[in-house]
Write an enzyme that holds these catalytic residues in place. Sequence first.
Site, PDB file in Angstrom:
ATOM      1  N   ASN A 196       0.808  -1.221   0.000  1.00 46.40           N
ATOM      2  CA  ASN A 196       0.000   0.000   0.000  1.00 46.40           C
ATOM      3  C   ASN A 196       0.843   1.274   0.000  1.00 46.40           C
ATOM      4  OD1 ASN A 196      -2.212  -1.531  -0.211  1.00 46.40           O
ATOM      5  ND2 ASN A 196      -2.861  -1.361   1.932  1.00 46.40           N
ATOM      6  N   ASP A 236     -10.410  -5.145  -4.334  1.00 45.66           N
ATOM      7  CA  ASP A 236     -11.184  -6.020  -3.461  1.00 45.66           C
ATOM      8  C   ASP A 236     -12.646  -5.622  -3.404  1.00 45.66           C
ATOM      9  OD1 ASP A 236      -9.075  -7.675  -2.376  1.00 45.66           O
ATOM     10  OD2 ASP A 236      -8.340  -5.788  -1.528  1.00 45.66           O
ATOM     11  N   ASP A 289      -6.963  -3.891   7.880  1.00 41.05           N
ATOM     12  CA  ASP A 289      -6.236  -4.963   7.187  1.00 41.05           C
ATOM     13  C   ASP A 289      -5.706  -6.035   8.149  1.00 41.05           C
ATOM     14  OD1 ASP A 289      -6.756  -3.627   4.849  1.00 41.05           O
ATOM     15  OD2 ASP A 289      -4.769  -2.745   4.668  1.00 41.05           O
TER      16      ASP A 289
HETATM   17  N1  EPU Z   1     -14.379   6.226   1.254  1.00 41.53           N
HETATM   18  C1  EPU Z   1     -15.433   6.961   0.798  1.00 41.53           C
HETATM   19  N2  EPU Z   1     -15.198   7.906  -0.160  1.00 41.53           N
HETATM   20  C2  EPU Z   1     -13.960   8.125  -0.667  1.00 41.53           C
HETATM   21  C3  EPU Z   1     -12.881   7.373  -0.193  1.00 41.53           C
HETATM   22  C4  EPU Z   1     -13.109   6.414   0.774  1.00 41.53           C
HETATM   23  O1  EPU Z   1     -16.552   6.782   1.226  1.00 41.53           O
HETATM   24  O2  EPU Z   1     -13.817   9.002  -1.546  1.00 41.53           O
HETATM   25  C5  EPU Z   1     -14.621   5.176   2.266  1.00 41.53           C
HETATM   26  C6  EPU Z   1     -14.347   3.805   1.639  1.00 41.53           C
HETATM   27  O3  EPU Z   1     -15.479   3.343   0.951  1.00 41.53           O
HETATM   28  C7  EPU Z   1     -14.013   2.959   2.826  1.00 41.53           C
HETATM   29  C8  EPU Z   1     -13.292   3.946   3.756  1.00 41.53           C
HETATM   30  O4  EPU Z   1     -13.664   5.252   3.297  1.00 41.53           O
HETATM   31  O5  EPU Z   1     -15.181   2.511   3.449  1.00 41.53           O
HETATM   32  C9  EPU Z   1     -11.796   3.800   3.761  1.00 41.53           C
HETATM   33  O6  EPU Z   1     -11.268   4.078   2.505  1.00 41.53           O
HETATM   34  P1  EPU Z   1      -9.811   4.634   2.253  1.00 41.53           P
HETATM   35  O7  EPU Z   1      -9.901   5.631   1.140  1.00 41.53           O
HETATM   36  O8  EPU Z   1      -9.184   5.063   3.524  1.00 41.53           O
HETATM   37  O9  EPU Z   1      -9.049   3.342   1.761  1.00 41.53           O
HETATM   38  P2  EPU Z   1      -8.371   3.054   0.362  1.00 41.53           P
HETATM   39  O10 EPU Z   1      -7.391   4.121   0.034  1.00 41.53           O
HETATM   40  O11 EPU Z   1      -9.386   2.698  -0.645  1.00 41.53           O
HETATM   41  C10 EPU Z   1      -6.371   1.764   1.453  1.00 41.53           C
HETATM   42  C11 EPU Z   1      -5.729   0.426   1.271  1.00 41.53           C
HETATM   43  C12 EPU Z   1      -6.623  -0.668   1.858  1.00 41.53           C
HETATM   44  C13 EPU Z   1      -6.868  -0.370   3.316  1.00 41.53           C
HETATM   45  C14 EPU Z   1      -7.471   1.039   3.457  1.00 41.53           C
HETATM   46  C15 EPU Z   1      -7.684   1.454   4.901  1.00 41.53           C
HETATM   47  C16 EPU Z   1      -4.501   0.688  -0.772  1.00 41.53           C
HETATM   48  C17 EPU Z   1      -4.315   0.315  -2.197  1.00 41.53           C
HETATM   49  N3  EPU Z   1      -5.523   0.162  -0.143  1.00 41.53           N
HETATM   50  O12 EPU Z   1      -7.588   1.720   0.703  1.00 41.53           O
HETATM   51  O13 EPU Z   1      -5.863  -1.867   1.767  1.00 41.53           O
HETATM   52  O14 EPU Z   1      -7.762  -1.329   3.831  1.00 41.53           O
HETATM   53  O15 EPU Z   1      -6.589   2.013   2.840  1.00 41.53           O
HETATM   54  O16 EPU Z   1      -6.513   1.393   5.606  1.00 41.53           O
HETATM   55  O17 EPU Z   1      -3.693   1.432  -0.205  1.00 41.53           O
HETATM   56  C18 EPU Z   1      -5.468  -4.168   1.426  1.00 41.53           C
HETATM   57  O18 EPU Z   1      -4.271  -3.886   1.374  1.00 41.53           O
HETATM   58  O19 EPU Z   1      -5.879  -5.361   1.484  1.00 41.53           O
HETATM   59  C19 EPU Z   1      -6.445  -3.070   1.424  1.00 41.53           C
HETATM   60  C20 EPU Z   1      -7.719  -3.233   1.154  1.00 41.53           C
END
Ligand code: EPU
Length: 438
Positions: free
Chosen positions: A31, A131, A321
């Site tokens: 990540n 995912d 995670d």
């Molecule tokens: N969310 C919104 N609107 C947005 C952005 C996010 O509603 O514009 C919500 C999402 O739907 C979710 C929550 O906020 O319910 C968290 O989302 P976030 O944007 O923080 O996560 P992400 O950037 O999509 C990254 C990691 C995930 C990890 C999360 C939280 C990457 C590629 N993915 O996702 O990692 O779970 O942060 O820490 O960096 C994994 O590695 O298995 C994984 C899923």
Amino acid sequence: MSNGSPAGDDVIVASTSGPLGGEVTVPGAKNSVLKLMAATLLADGRHLLTNVPVIDDVEIMSDLLRAVGLRIEQIAAPAGEVGQHLEIVNTGAITPVAPFEVADRIRASVNLVGPLLTRFGHIDIALPGGDDFGGRPIDMHLRGLEKMGAEFQVTPEGLFGRCGRLQGAAIEFDFPSVGATENIVMAAVLAEGVTVITNAAREPEIVDLCDMLRRMGARIEGAGTDIITVTGVEQSALHAVTHEVVTDRVQAATYMAAVAMCKGDVTVRRANLEHMGMLVERFGEMGVSVTPVEGGARVVCEGGLTSVNVSTLPYPGFATDYKPLVVAMLAMADGTGIVTENLYPGRFRYVEELRKLGAEIDIDGHHAVVRGVGHLRGAIVNAPDIRAGAALVVAGLAAQGITEIRDVHHIDRGYDDIVGRLSSLGASVSRIRRSAGV
Ligand code: EPU
């Protein structure tokens, strides 16, 4: 350098193991590296990323970035290093159009939006895959970029964005989204004026990205706090850099959970406990000692596990995670633990798989009530996503009998040779091509 293909045909077979012993070295974080790769779009020249995990998501991101015009080469790491190196050459000849076939395969494709828009003034990209934890909207990314002057059109084919030079803005997030923070920071690097992000995400991977951007010539303050200030610079002020990817705290937690469930005494090299405070605390309450040692952490577990309650929260809270790992541990612990998911409403799909191993878990809204049963028993299970897949492998080592984990392509997206690393600790685990007759 893939983890093994065709992964769809492979299974991982785990059988009763422990106590575990020895050392395991954890590579760089998925990540983080995916965002660092996207950041190279901002500056021309030859970038070198080191400590890069050998995982399928790096391959998919490489395909995506090659499709927009970067030259990327995977280089074997020198002796003594883990992972691989990535040489990324940006000649400036970029087409900000990301093909659907590739962009749809990876959630981190959304991280191209900020850098491509701010540097080239337009993007045309498939909406993110990755995912399936239920809806994963990108409204905060888009609202932030709109505030900086971008305009978007979302159609079934993808996301189209246009802008002149982006303008610095005050952006307040409803929730500290990791991806939205990263996108706005990258967009703000080349914007005109100052961008202040309030309620920014504070994850170590964001600090890693900001460190690299700063060394590329960006002006960023406050990374690791909830207010990040970015003062835009001219494109000519940015240059390529060499950067070492921060250690993967979730892979580190996976090997720690394996010790917790199989017992043992293991040194997890490169684990950075400063990034894992909440996990170390919860593991301690459960009866697993995790202490810092030179170059990593020592994990010792000799007795049974005690149940605790856990709530997932943005960093520095307990990471979502880590959750499948802790649910698997609770399934074997003494007592009942309640695990509350506050980030992804749909992230409990693996519970059904743990039940096949004999776990007693009830889901009530976003809570999982896990009644410890002492022993799990081997079964055939399917990995529903990266983290849940890894938790099933670890649970399989602790279960009595043999566990076969299918759909291992999910695990390959984020784990660099989990089977080899666990085997080196004495675990009975192997990867088998189903076409070879298993
Ligand atoms: N969310 C919104 N609107 C947005 C952005 C996010 O509603 O514009 C919500 C999402 O739907 C979710 C929550 O906020 O319910 C968290 O989302 P976030 O944007 O923080 O996560 P992400 O950037 O999509 C990254 C990691 C995930 C990890 C999360 C939280 C990457 C590629 N993915 O996702 O990692 O779970 O942060 O820490 O960096 C994994 O590695 O298995 C994984 C899923």
